[in-house]
Design a protein around this motif. Structure first.
Motif, short mmCIF file in Angstrom:
data_model
loop_
_atom_site.label_atom_id
_atom_site.label_comp_id
_atom_site.label_asym_id
_atom_site.label_seq_id
_atom_site.Cartn_x
_atom_site.Cartn_y
_atom_site.Cartn_z
N ASP A 1 14.91 81.35 109.97
CA ASP A 1 13.68 80.67 110.50
C ASP A 1 13.22 79.38 109.78
O ASP A 1 12.65 78.61 110.39
N ALA A 2 13.58 79.24 108.61
CA ALA A 2 13.75 78.04 107.87
C ALA A 2 15.03 77.52 107.46
O ALA A 2 15.99 78.39 107.27
N PRO A 3 15.42 76.38 107.33
CA PRO A 3 16.88 76.12 106.86
C PRO A 3 17.12 76.73 105.50
O PRO A 3 16.34 76.68 104.77
N ALA A 4 18.52 77.09 105.66
CA ALA A 4 18.65 77.91 104.59
C ALA A 4 20.34 77.80 104.31
O ALA A 4 21.16 77.64 105.42
N HIS A 5 20.95 77.73 103.08
CA HIS A 5 22.49 77.86 102.92
C HIS A 5 22.90 79.24 102.77
O HIS A 5 22.19 80.35 102.73
N GLY A 6 24.22 79.69 102.80
CA GLY A 6 24.82 80.77 103.17
C GLY A 6 24.43 81.81 101.98
O GLY A 6 24.09 82.95 102.48
N LYS B 1 23.48 73.52 112.40
CA LYS B 1 23.31 72.87 111.00
C LYS B 1 22.08 72.10 111.05
O LYS B 1 21.72 71.12 111.85
N ALA B 2 21.51 72.35 109.73
CA ALA B 2 20.22 71.48 109.18
C ALA B 2 20.76 70.51 108.47
O ALA B 2 19.68 69.82 108.04
N GLY B 3 21.80 70.30 107.75
CA GLY B 3 22.14 69.44 106.88
C GLY B 3 23.13 69.98 105.81
O GLY B 3 23.68 71.21 105.96
N GLU B 4 23.52 68.96 104.94
CA GLU B 4 24.48 69.31 103.97
C GLU B 4 24.17 68.66 102.75
O GLU B 4 23.59 67.85 102.70
N GLU B 5 24.26 69.25 101.73
CA GLU B 5 23.98 68.92 100.25
C GLU B 5 25.17 69.43 99.43
O GLU B 5 25.38 70.71 98.96
N GLU B 6 25.80 68.51 98.84
CA GLU B 6 27.22 68.82 97.98
C GLU B 6 27.95 69.58 99.02
O GLU B 6 28.24 69.10 99.85
N ARG B 7 28.31 70.82 98.62
CA ARG B 7 29.17 71.80 99.22
C ARG B 7 28.40 72.77 100.20
O ARG B 7 29.08 73.56 100.67
N ARG B 8 27.14 72.62 100.06
CA ARG B 8 26.57 73.65 100.74
C ARG B 8 26.01 73.07 102.24
O ARG B 8 25.61 71.78 102.37
N LYS B 9 26.23 73.81 103.09
CA LYS B 9 25.78 73.80 104.52
C LYS B 9 24.55 74.40 104.73
O LYS B 9 24.64 75.74 104.64
N TYR B 10 23.42 73.76 105.31
CA TYR B 10 22.36 74.33 105.84
C TYR B 10 22.20 74.44 107.47
O TYR B 10 22.46 73.64 108.08
N TYR B 11 21.89 75.92 107.52
CA TYR B 11 21.75 76.11 108.91
C TYR B 11 20.13 76.69 109.31
O TYR B 11 19.39 77.02 108.51
N ARG B 12 19.80 76.64 110.55
CA ARG B 12 18.48 76.96 110.97
C ARG B 12 18.50 77.65 112.25
O ARG B 12 19.31 77.29 113.22
N MET B 13 17.35 78.19 112.61
CA MET B 13 17.42 79.07 113.91
C MET B 13 16.94 77.76 115.15
O MET B 13 16.33 77.32 114.84
#
Length: 109
Positions: free
Chosen positions: A21-26, A63-75
């Motif tokens: 529901d809010a951007p989050a990484h795995g 995909k909502a963005g990337e930060e270092e090695r983390r990919k963020y996703y959102r609905m």
């Protein structure tokens, strides 16, 4: 868009969408799913990223963005509409189940 073509959602997909529901990484998503389900649903990294690929291909997450090695996703908006339709479906099932069980309880007495 006919959201019914995505229904019913699997239990894992349902909780994954809610967690996004809010951007989050795995890793955060895995923790949120386990907490939200009261520990009943646990998703490992292999399952998680396979599910992310499927949900992204279906347009339910992005995909909502990337930060270092983390990919963020959102609905996505479509994902939100599918979750709303799933909730309506579940509410109908619960109402029907309670009605039947209450009726049968009266017969058993």
């Amino acid at each position: 868009m006919d959201v019914n073509r995505y229904l019913p959602l699997s239990e894992a997909s349902y909780y994954l969408l809610l967690a996004l529901d809010a951007p989050a990484h795995g890793y955060a998503v895995m923790q949120q799913v386990e907490a939200a389900s009261g520990g009943q649903v646990r998703i490992g990294p292999g399952t998680l990223y396979g599910a992310f690929a499927t949900l992204e291909k279906q347009g339910l997450i992005e995909k909502a963005g990337e930060e270092e090695r983390r990919k963020y996703y959102r609905m996505t908006a479509l994902g939100r509409a599918v979750v709303a339709a799933q909730l309506a479906r579940l509410e109908t099932m619960v109402t029907c189940g309670r009605t039947v069980m209450a009726h049968n309880k009266g017969e058993a007495a």
